[in-house]
Design an enzyme around this catalytic site. Structure first.
Site, PDB file in Angstrom:
ATOM      1  N   ARG A  56       0.833  -1.210   0.000  1.00  0.00           N
ATOM      2  CA  ARG A  56       0.000   0.000   0.000  1.00  0.00           C
ATOM      3  C   ARG A  56       0.865   1.257   0.000  1.00  0.00           C
ATOM      4  O   ARG A  56       0.508   2.271  -0.597  1.00  0.00           O
ATOM      5  CB  ARG A  56      -0.965  -0.043   1.183  1.00  0.00           C
ATOM      6  CG  ARG A  56      -2.005  -1.158   0.930  1.00  0.00           C
ATOM      7  CD  ARG A  56      -3.057  -1.243   1.959  1.00  0.00           C
ATOM      8  NE  ARG A  56      -3.756   0.010   2.154  1.00  0.00           N
ATOM      9  CZ  ARG A  56      -4.409   0.313   3.270  1.00  0.00           C
ATOM     10  NH1 ARG A  56      -4.457  -0.577   4.257  1.00  0.00           N
ATOM     11  NH2 ARG A  56      -5.031   1.456   3.395  1.00  0.00           N
ATOM     12  N   HIS A 106      -6.173   7.511  11.842  1.00  0.00           N
ATOM     13  CA  HIS A 106      -5.792   6.097  11.760  1.00  0.00           C
ATOM     14  C   HIS A 106      -4.312   5.919  11.425  1.00  0.00           C
ATOM     15  O   HIS A 106      -3.905   4.850  10.976  1.00  0.00           O
ATOM     16  CB  HIS A 106      -6.662   5.371  10.724  1.00  0.00           C
ATOM     17  CG  HIS A 106      -8.089   5.211  11.164  1.00  0.00           C
ATOM     18  ND1 HIS A 106      -9.112   4.859  10.314  1.00  0.00           N
ATOM     19  CD2 HIS A 106      -8.671   5.362  12.390  1.00  0.00           C
ATOM     20  CE1 HIS A 106     -10.262   4.792  10.990  1.00  0.00           C
ATOM     21  NE2 HIS A 106     -10.018   5.112  12.251  1.00  0.00           N
ATOM     22  N   ASN A 198     -20.673  11.759  -1.146  1.00  0.00           N
ATOM     23  CA  ASN A 198     -20.329  10.352  -1.365  1.00  0.00           C
ATOM     24  C   ASN A 198     -20.914   9.931  -2.713  1.00  0.00           C
ATOM     25  O   ASN A 198     -21.820  10.581  -3.230  1.00  0.00           O
ATOM     26  CB  ASN A 198     -20.917   9.485  -0.231  1.00  0.00           C
ATOM     27  CG  ASN A 198     -20.202   8.152  -0.075  1.00  0.00           C
ATOM     28  OD1 ASN A 198     -19.882   7.479  -1.054  1.00  0.00           O
ATOM     29  ND2 ASN A 198     -19.936   7.770   1.165  1.00  0.00           N
TER      30      ASN A 198
HETATM   31  C1  BJW Z   1     -16.607   7.314  -3.061  1.00  0.00           C
HETATM   32  C2  BJW Z   1     -15.891   7.118  -4.218  1.00  0.00           C
HETATM   33  C3  BJW Z   1     -15.686   8.235  -4.997  1.00  0.00           C
HETATM   34  C4  BJW Z   1     -16.024   5.223  -3.288  1.00  0.00           C
HETATM   35  N1  BJW Z   1     -16.162   9.410  -4.605  1.00  0.00           N
HETATM   36  N2  BJW Z   1     -17.075   8.489  -2.690  1.00  0.00           N
HETATM   37  C5  BJW Z   1     -19.303  -2.845  17.548  1.00  0.00           C
HETATM   38  C6  BJW Z   1     -19.995  -1.647  17.517  1.00  0.00           C
HETATM   39  C7  BJW Z   1     -19.332  -0.428  17.448  1.00  0.00           C
HETATM   40  C8  BJW Z   1     -17.954  -0.366  17.394  1.00  0.00           C
HETATM   41  C9  BJW Z   1     -17.264  -1.555  17.422  1.00  0.00           C
HETATM   42  C10 BJW Z   1     -17.928  -2.768  17.491  1.00  0.00           C
HETATM   43  N3  BJW Z   1     -17.004  -3.749  17.489  1.00  0.00           N
HETATM   44  C11 BJW Z   1     -15.775  -3.172  17.403  1.00  0.00           C
HETATM   45  C12 BJW Z   1     -15.930  -1.840  17.368  1.00  0.00           C
HETATM   46  C13 BJW Z   1     -14.855  -0.824  17.262  1.00  0.00           C
HETATM   47  C14 BJW Z   1     -14.197  -0.827  15.900  1.00  0.00           C
HETATM   48  C15 BJW Z   1     -15.269  -0.720  14.827  1.00  0.00           C
HETATM   49  O1  BJW Z   1     -15.768   0.338  14.520  1.00  0.00           O
HETATM   50  N4  BJW Z   1     -15.618  -1.817  14.194  1.00  0.00           N
HETATM   51  C16 BJW Z   1     -16.665  -1.786  13.184  1.00  0.00           C
HETATM   52  C17 BJW Z   1     -16.225  -2.608  11.984  1.00  0.00           C
HETATM   53  C18 BJW Z   1     -17.952  -2.247  13.822  1.00  0.00           C
HETATM   54  N5  BJW Z   1     -13.332   0.333  15.865  1.00  0.00           N
HETATM   55  C19 BJW Z   1     -12.105   0.275  16.373  1.00  0.00           C
HETATM   56  O2  BJW Z   1     -11.615  -0.727  16.822  1.00  0.00           O
HETATM   57  C20 BJW Z   1     -11.345   1.588  16.375  1.00  0.00           C
HETATM   58  N6  BJW Z   1     -10.867   1.855  17.667  1.00  0.00           N
HETATM   59  C21 BJW Z   1     -11.673   2.054  18.701  1.00  0.00           C
HETATM   60  O3  BJW Z   1     -12.883   1.989  18.617  1.00  0.00           O
HETATM   61  O4  BJW Z   1     -11.003   2.371  19.843  1.00  0.00           O
HETATM   62  C22 BJW Z   1     -11.749   2.477  21.040  1.00  0.00           C
HETATM   63  C23 BJW Z   1     -11.318   1.396  21.963  1.00  0.00           C
HETATM   64  C24 BJW Z   1     -10.070   0.849  21.903  1.00  0.00           C
HETATM   65  C25 BJW Z   1      -9.682  -0.117  22.770  1.00  0.00           C
HETATM   66  C26 BJW Z   1     -10.568  -0.558  23.707  1.00  0.00           C
HETATM   67  C27 BJW Z   1     -11.854  -0.031  23.777  1.00  0.00           C
HETATM   68  C28 BJW Z   1     -12.219   0.969  22.908  1.00  0.00           C
HETATM   69  C29 BJW Z   1     -10.143   1.530  15.454  1.00  0.00           C
HETATM   70  C30 BJW Z   1     -10.532   1.473  14.023  1.00  0.00           C
HETATM   71  C31 BJW Z   1      -9.306   1.330  13.128  1.00  0.00           C
HETATM   72  C32 BJW Z   1      -9.713   1.215  11.687  1.00  0.00           C
HETATM   73  N7  BJW Z   1      -8.615   0.840  10.950  1.00  0.00           N
HETATM   74  C33 BJW Z   1      -8.775   0.655   9.490  1.00  0.00           C
HETATM   75  C34 BJW Z   1      -7.542  -0.130   8.972  1.00  0.00           C
HETATM   76  C35 BJW Z   1      -6.230   0.549   9.319  1.00  0.00           C
HETATM   77  C36 BJW Z   1      -5.875   1.632   8.366  1.00  0.00           C
HETATM   78  C37 BJW Z   1      -5.625   1.110   6.959  1.00  0.00           C
HETATM   79  O5  BJW Z   1      -5.146  -0.038   6.803  1.00  0.00           O
HETATM   80  O6  BJW Z   1      -5.870   1.873   6.002  1.00  0.00           O
HETATM   81  O7  BJW Z   1      -8.950   1.942   8.878  1.00  0.00           O
HETATM   82  S1  BJW Z   1     -10.252  -0.239   9.023  1.00  0.00           S
HETATM   83  C38 BJW Z   1     -10.529   0.663   7.551  1.00  0.00           C
HETATM   84  O8  BJW Z   1     -11.857   1.250   7.637  1.00  0.00           O
HETATM   85  C39 BJW Z   1      -9.512   1.812   7.549  1.00  0.00           C
HETATM   86  C40 BJW Z   1     -10.395   2.981   7.196  1.00  0.00           C
HETATM   87  O9  BJW Z   1      -9.817   4.197   7.637  1.00  0.00           O
HETATM   88  C41 BJW Z   1     -11.704   2.658   7.867  1.00  0.00           C
HETATM   89  C42 BJW Z   1     -12.898   3.401   7.301  1.00  0.00           C
HETATM   90  O10 BJW Z   1     -13.152   3.029   5.975  1.00  0.00           O
HETATM   91  P1  BJW Z   1     -13.718   4.089   4.948  1.00  0.00           P
HETATM   92  O11 BJW Z   1     -12.710   5.140   4.714  1.00  0.00           O
HETATM   93  O12 BJW Z   1     -15.044   4.536   5.359  1.00  0.00           O
HETATM   94  O13 BJW Z   1     -13.753   3.207   3.603  1.00  0.00           O
HETATM   95  P2  BJW Z   1     -14.944   2.259   3.064  1.00  0.00           P
HETATM   96  O14 BJW Z   1     -14.343   1.387   2.036  1.00  0.00           O
HETATM   97  O15 BJW Z   1     -15.684   1.620   4.152  1.00  0.00           O
HETATM   98  O16 BJW Z   1     -15.955   3.292   2.358  1.00  0.00           O
HETATM   99  C43 BJW Z   1     -15.598   3.999   1.198  1.00  0.00           C
HETATM  100  C44 BJW Z   1     -16.732   4.958   0.873  1.00  0.00           C
HETATM  101  O17 BJW Z   1     -16.313   5.765  -0.211  1.00  0.00           O
HETATM  102  C45 BJW Z   1     -18.033   4.259   0.434  1.00  0.00           C
HETATM  103  O18 BJW Z   1     -19.126   4.861   1.143  1.00  0.00           O
HETATM  104  C46 BJW Z   1     -18.121   4.562  -1.052  1.00  0.00           C
HETATM  105  O19 BJW Z   1     -19.476   4.769  -1.492  1.00  0.00           O
HETATM  106  C47 BJW Z   1     -17.352   5.845  -1.150  1.00  0.00           C
HETATM  107  N8  BJW Z   1     -16.712   6.047  -2.445  1.00  0.00           N
HETATM  108  N9  BJW Z   1     -15.569   5.754  -4.313  1.00  0.00           N
HETATM  109  C48 BJW Z   1     -16.872   9.464  -3.437  1.00  0.00           C
HETATM  110  N10 BJW Z   1     -15.022   8.129  -6.171  1.00  0.00           N
END
Ligand code: BJW
Length: 232
Positions: A56, A106, A198
């Site tokens: 990446r 992140h 979006n």
């Molecule tokens: C376009 C387009 C174009 C396309 N024009 N638009 C249950 C309930 C609630 C929360 C949790 C749960 N179980 C676990 C959790 C917490 C968890 C979480 O949220 N999980 C969910 C999956 C449910 N979160 C965490 O663990 C976070 N930490 C945390 O909560 O800490 C608190 C805590 C810690 C310890 C103890 C107790 C509490 C950390 C989250 C880390 C996320 N990391 C990642 C990977 C690492 C980075 C990387 O490798 O890049 O980050 S996951 C991945 O998803 C990445 C992204 O930043 C993140 C978000 O994704 P994003 O950017 O939204 O991308 P997509 O693909 O989902 O969406 C793309 C969008 O673009 C779409 O809508 C398309 O339509 C659009 N699009 N082309 C405009 N041309």
């Protein structure tokens, strides 16, 4: 309107050729997130995790900022008030577009972190599991990325900015990963108007006050021009 907070996600970099996560054909359809984006996955197989992020990083270095990154940098330069970009992206395309006020919640591909002593330094192009930390010499170095279960960065600063914003905008994010997914609710609870840009509306109808649907490279520059002309 004086203060704008803009949350960006993978969709803002999609048209630069960097993959999104949850779209059809996205990164999570090729890789198991438990293996490459959790601390437990890193302990099990650090080589695989480095391979994933090295690839990446290479993609990022080949990519260029697109019209959406450039428009957001233009907004920061020309808008009379404050514009803070909070990005979930780990690429450096906002910075290469000229943005300065960017919080990477992140982490960043350009950063390395020692899992043993928390020392941070600029990441080489290729990271390896046996490379020693320049601080403590322990060979337990990782990309400075926030994985699932880890606390995202700059949370206090983001909460403060959301509470005093006049507008919250989310661009190109699915709103599925917390805490970023909850920023729209925090903003609304504080009485801040919300806008989503979006390809298509994410989540439940009415989640944002207003939605602009379209590719980021078209929708963001058009919106920025309207804001600069004071007709958002
Ligand atoms: C376009 C387009 C174009 C396309 N024009 N638009 C249950 C309930 C609630 C929360 C949790 C749960 N179980 C676990 C959790 C917490 C968890 C979480 O949220 N999980 C969910 C999956 C449910 N979160 C965490 O663990 C976070 N930490 C945390 O909560 O800490 C608190 C805590 C810690 C310890 C103890 C107790 C509490 C950390 C989250 C880390 C996320 N990391 C990642 C990977 C690492 C980075 C990387 O490798 O890049 O980050 S996951 C991945 O998803 C990445 C992204 O930043 C993140 C978000 O994704 P994003 O950017 O939204 O991308 P997509 O693909 O989902 O969406 C793309 C969008 O673009 C779409 O809508 C398309 O339509 C659009 N699009 N082309 C405009 N041309």
């Amino acid at each position: 309107m004086n203060r704008i907070v803009i949350l960006t996600g993978a969709g803002v970099s999609a048209e630069s050729g960097l993959g999104t996560f949850r779209d059809t054909g996205g990164l999570w359809s090729h890789y198991d997130l438990q293996q490459v984006a959790t601390p437990q996955g890193f302990v099990r197989n650090p080589g695989l995790v480095h391979e994933f992020y090295n690839a990446r990083r290479a993609n990022m270095l080949e990519a260029a900022p697109n019209a959406a990154h450039l428009a957001l940098a233009r907004l920061q330069a020309e808008f009379a008030g404050e514009v803070l970009i909070v990005t979930q992206n780990i690429d450096d395309l906002h910075e290469r577009a000229g943005s300065r006020a960017v919080l990477h919640m992140h982490g960043q591909l350009t950063g390395a972190l020692c899992a043993a002593c928390d020392h941070r330094w600029p990441a080489p192009r290729e990271m390896a599991p046996d490379a020693p930390c320049p601080g403590c010499q322990v060979p337990n170095t990782r990309p400075d990325i926030v994985w699932f279960g880890e606390m995202p960065y700059h949370m206090d600063q983001i909460a403060a900015a959301l509470a005093r914003a006049d507008l919250f905008v989310a661009v190109g994010t699915s709103g599925e990963v917390y805490p970023a997914a909850g920023f729209v609710d925090e903003a609304r609870a504080a009485g801040v108007p919300t806008l989503e840009i979006n390809l298509e509306p994410s989540g439940r109808p009415g989640r944002f006050d207003r939605v602009i649907a379209g590719p980021a490279t078209q929708a963001v520059p058009a919106w920025v021009s309207r804001v600069i002309a004071q007709a958002p």
